[in-house]
Design a protein around this motif. Structure first.
Motif, PDB file in Angstrom:
ATOM      1  N   ILE A   6       0.691  -1.218  -0.064  1.00 21.74           N
ATOM      2  CA  ILE A   6      -0.067   0.302  -0.054  1.00 21.74           C
ATOM      3  C   ILE A   6       0.881   1.304   0.117  1.00 21.74           C
ATOM      4  O   ILE A   6       1.603   1.457   0.908  1.00 21.74           O
ATOM      5  N   THR A   8       0.573   4.775   0.339  1.00 22.47           N
ATOM      6  CA  THR A   8      -0.324   5.831   1.264  1.00 22.47           C
ATOM      7  C   THR A   8      -0.357   7.042   0.476  1.00 22.47           C
ATOM      8  O   THR A   8      -1.196   7.606   0.513  1.00 22.47           O
ATOM      9  N   ILE A  40      -7.668   1.108   3.578  1.00 24.90           N
ATOM     10  CA  ILE A  40      -6.514   0.259   3.987  1.00 24.90           C
ATOM     11  C   ILE A  40      -6.931  -0.776   4.801  1.00 24.90           C
ATOM     12  O   ILE A  40      -6.303  -1.862   4.617  1.00 24.90           O
ATOM     13  N   LEU A  56       3.172  -1.729   3.950  1.00 26.14           N
ATOM     14  CA  LEU A  56       2.734  -0.005   3.823  1.00 26.14           C
ATOM     15  C   LEU A  56       4.032   0.800   3.716  1.00 26.14           C
ATOM     16  O   LEU A  56       4.941   0.553   4.410  1.00 26.14           O
ATOM     17  N   LEU A  70      -2.486   1.777  12.364  1.00 24.09           N
ATOM     18  CA  LEU A  70      -2.334   0.733  11.267  1.00 24.09           C
ATOM     19  C   LEU A  70      -2.126  -0.651  12.042  1.00 24.09           C
ATOM     20  O   LEU A  70      -2.392  -1.594  11.515  1.00 24.09           O
TER      21      LEU A  70
END
Length: 129
Positions: A6, A8, A40, A56, A70
């Motif tokens: 991911i 961000t 997410i 991430l 997270l």
């Protein structure tokens, strides 16, 4: 795929339709926006169900408060600038992981970024910057 990553910075810009470098849009570009948090969270859950690692990267990965969030959502692989590692490690070591995890469902259901920030503050004892 063998893994999910991911990014961000770009993801937040696309989802929120706001350039993170544009000061006029700073009220819109907030990583605690519920739509971004849910997206997410869905990626993390999908990776877990598929047995694929999820990592991430991006500015929020190196922010100790967002990293705590997270972590509560189930992420455990972060990419961050080396200068942030000690700050993040020290902050995460001081947190109550069970308490943090208990806040995750409420964070995902938050209706506004202000509500999500208040929940995160309650879970971690600090404000997001």
């Amino acid at each position: 795929s063998d893994f999910l990553a991911i990014g961000t910075n770009d993801l937040a810009q696309y989802v929120l339709a706001a350039d993170r470098g544009n000061d006029a849009l700073e009220n819109i570009y907030n990583p605690l926006q519920p739509a971004l948090l849910r997206l997410i969270s869905h990626v993390i859950s999908a990776g877990r169900r598929a047995g694929k690692p999820v990592s991430l990267c991006g500015e929020i990965g190196g922010d100790e408060n967002f990293t705590a969030l997270l972590l509560a959502l189930g992420l455990n692989e972060f990419s961050m600038h080396p200068s942030r590692i000690l700050h993040v490690r020290d902050r995460l070591a001081a947190l109550d992981y069970a308490k943090l995890r208990s806040f995750a469902p409420r964070l995902i259901r938050a209706c506004t970024h202000e509500e999500a920030e208040a929940l995160l503050q309650a879970a971690t004892g600090s404000l997001c910057s």
